[in-house]
Write a protein that holds these residues in place. Sequence first.
Motif, PDB file in Angstrom:
ATOM      1  N   ALA A 163      -0.178 -11.416  -7.490  1.00 26.11           N
ATOM      2  CA  ALA A 163      -0.772 -10.585  -6.451  1.00 26.11           C
ATOM      3  C   ALA A 163       0.300 -10.108  -5.496  1.00 26.11           C
ATOM      4  O   ALA A 163       1.370 -10.724  -5.388  1.00 26.11           O
ATOM      5  N   THR A 164      -0.009  -9.021  -4.826  1.00 24.47           N
ATOM      6  CA  THR A 164       0.909  -8.486  -3.832  1.00 24.47           C
ATOM      7  C   THR A 164       0.113  -7.947  -2.655  1.00 24.47           C
ATOM      8  O   THR A 164      -0.970  -7.393  -2.831  1.00 24.47           O
ATOM      9  N   ARG A 165       0.651  -8.122  -1.483  1.00 24.20           N
ATOM     10  CA  ARG A 165       0.033  -7.550  -0.295  1.00 24.20           C
ATOM     11  C   ARG A 165       0.373  -6.067  -0.227  1.00 24.20           C
ATOM     12  O   ARG A 165       1.505  -5.683  -0.490  1.00 24.20           O
ATOM     13  N   TRP A 166      -0.598  -5.264   0.135  1.00 27.59           N
ATOM     14  CA  TRP A 166      -0.359  -3.831   0.226  1.00 27.59           C
ATOM     15  C   TRP A 166       0.561  -3.501   1.387  1.00 27.59           C
ATOM     16  O   TRP A 166       1.292  -2.527   1.359  1.00 27.59           O
ATOM     17  N   SER A 167       0.551  -4.336   2.412  1.00 30.16           N
ATOM     18  CA  SER A 167       1.257  -4.023   3.651  1.00 30.16           C
ATOM     19  C   SER A 167       2.730  -4.393   3.632  1.00 30.16           C
ATOM     20  O   SER A 167       3.514  -3.820   4.397  1.00 30.16           O
ATOM     21  N   ASP A 168       3.106  -5.344   2.794  1.00 27.31           N
ATOM     22  CA  ASP A 168       4.507  -5.781   2.836  1.00 27.31           C
ATOM     23  C   ASP A 168       4.952  -6.239   1.458  1.00 27.31           C
ATOM     24  O   ASP A 168       4.291  -5.975   0.471  1.00 27.31           O
ATOM     25  N   LYS A 188       4.662  -2.342  -6.521  1.00 31.01           N
ATOM     26  CA  LYS A 188       3.739  -1.286  -6.140  1.00 31.01           C
ATOM     27  C   LYS A 188       4.480  -0.015  -5.773  1.00 31.01           C
ATOM     28  O   LYS A 188       5.645  -0.047  -5.399  1.00 31.01           O
ATOM     29  N   ASP A 189       3.778   1.086  -5.929  1.00 33.10           N
ATOM     30  CA  ASP A 189       4.267   2.392  -5.512  1.00 33.10           C
ATOM     31  C   ASP A 189       3.188   2.955  -4.594  1.00 33.10           C
ATOM     32  O   ASP A 189       2.161   3.434  -5.057  1.00 33.10           O
ATOM     33  N   LYS A 190       3.436   2.882  -3.307  1.00 27.89           N
ATOM     34  CA  LYS A 190       2.423   3.300  -2.346  1.00 27.89           C
ATOM     35  C   LYS A 190       2.133   4.791  -2.441  1.00 27.89           C
ATOM     36  O   LYS A 190       1.005   5.218  -2.219  1.00 27.89           O
ATOM     37  N   ALA A 191       3.154   5.569  -2.772  1.00 27.41           N
ATOM     38  CA  ALA A 191       2.951   7.016  -2.886  1.00 27.41           C
ATOM     39  C   ALA A 191       1.965   7.356  -4.000  1.00 27.41           C
ATOM     40  O   ALA A 191       1.248   8.353  -3.927  1.00 27.41           O
ATOM     41  N   LEU A 243      -6.120   2.224   0.275  1.00 29.37           N
ATOM     42  CA  LEU A 243      -5.841   0.807   0.396  1.00 29.37           C
ATOM     43  C   LEU A 243      -5.263   0.564   1.782  1.00 29.37           C
ATOM     44  O   LEU A 243      -4.370   1.289   2.224  1.00 29.37           O
ATOM     45  N   PHE A 244      -5.762  -0.433   2.465  1.00 32.48           N
ATOM     46  CA  PHE A 244      -5.335  -0.723   3.826  1.00 32.48           C
ATOM     47  C   PHE A 244      -4.353  -1.881   3.852  1.00 32.48           C
ATOM     48  O   PHE A 244      -4.232  -2.644   2.903  1.00 32.48           O
ATOM     49  N   SER A 245      -3.676  -2.007   4.961  1.00 30.74           N
ATOM     50  CA  SER A 245      -2.662  -3.048   5.094  1.00 30.74           C
ATOM     51  C   SER A 245      -3.255  -4.440   4.922  1.00 30.74           C
ATOM     52  O   SER A 245      -2.566  -5.374   4.558  1.00 30.74           O
ATOM     53  N   SER A 246      -4.543  -4.582   5.173  1.00 34.10           N
ATOM     54  CA  SER A 246      -5.181  -5.892   5.039  1.00 34.10           C
ATOM     55  C   SER A 246      -5.500  -6.241   3.584  1.00 34.10           C
ATOM     56  O   SER A 246      -5.879  -7.376   3.294  1.00 34.10           O
ATOM     57  N   HIS A 247      -5.344  -5.286   2.694  1.00 41.24           N
ATOM     58  CA  HIS A 247      -5.715  -5.520   1.300  1.00 41.24           C
ATOM     59  C   HIS A 247      -4.621  -6.238   0.532  1.00 41.24           C
ATOM     60  O   HIS A 247      -3.427  -6.100   0.819  1.00 41.24           O
ATOM     61  N   LEU A 248      -5.060  -6.958  -0.457  1.00 42.29           N
ATOM     62  CA  LEU A 248      -4.168  -7.615  -1.396  1.00 42.29           C
ATOM     63  C   LEU A 248      -4.627  -7.210  -2.800  1.00 42.29           C
ATOM     64  O   LEU A 248      -5.824  -7.254  -3.100  1.00 42.29           O
ATOM     65  N   VAL A 249      -3.710  -6.802  -3.639  1.00 46.46           N
ATOM     66  CA  VAL A 249      -4.036  -6.400  -5.001  1.00 46.46           C
ATOM     67  C   VAL A 249      -3.545  -7.481  -5.956  1.00 46.46           C
ATOM     68  O   VAL A 249      -2.382  -7.892  -5.894  1.00 46.46           O
ATOM     69  N   GLY A 250      -4.427  -7.925  -6.801  1.00 46.57           N
ATOM     70  CA  GLY A 250      -4.090  -8.995  -7.720  1.00 46.57           C
ATOM     71  C   GLY A 250      -4.349  -8.634  -9.169  1.00 46.57           C
ATOM     72  O   GLY A 250      -5.173  -7.771  -9.472  1.00 46.57           O
ATOM     73  N   TRP A 251      -3.623  -9.290 -10.028  1.00 47.08           N
ATOM     74  CA  TRP A 251      -3.859  -9.210 -11.476  1.00 47.08           C
ATOM     75  C   TRP A 251      -4.420 -10.543 -11.950  1.00 47.08           C
ATOM     76  O   TRP A 251      -3.918 -11.606 -11.567  1.00 47.08           O
TER      77      TRP A 251
END
Length: 121
Positions: free
Chosen positions: A49-54, A71-74, A27-35
């Motif tokens: 939704a949440t932005r992957w980058s911040d 989110k848990d980036k790890a 997943l890249f910083s430009s991605h957004l993950v939504g439910w």
Amino acid sequence: VQLQASGGGLVQAGGSLRLSCAASGRLFSSHLVGWFRQAPGKEREFVAATRWSDSRTYYADYARGRFTISKDKAKNTVYLQMNSLKPEDTATYYCGVAFAYDTDYRAYRWWGQGTLVTVSS
């Protein structure tokens, strides 16, 4: 990107569930993950939704205050903690990835298979 949603189940009204959306692939910083969720006979609707980058997060009005996206980036995983569940929250919940914030499911490029949430009264 492949997404795997899990965590759904049967819960009584007022109860809680935590959904997980595990992503395989980067997943890249430009991605957004939504439910999103979809009840039988209804269109898929935005939940959160949440932005992957911040840390920016977005919620539908009905979800704000009851649901929390994190989110848990790890672990490459996004969660949806749902509290104070109501029978009207009954639906299949899907996670998706988009390139920008949007509440329209058609803007999301990749989808998980969905997980069913049933809230009994």
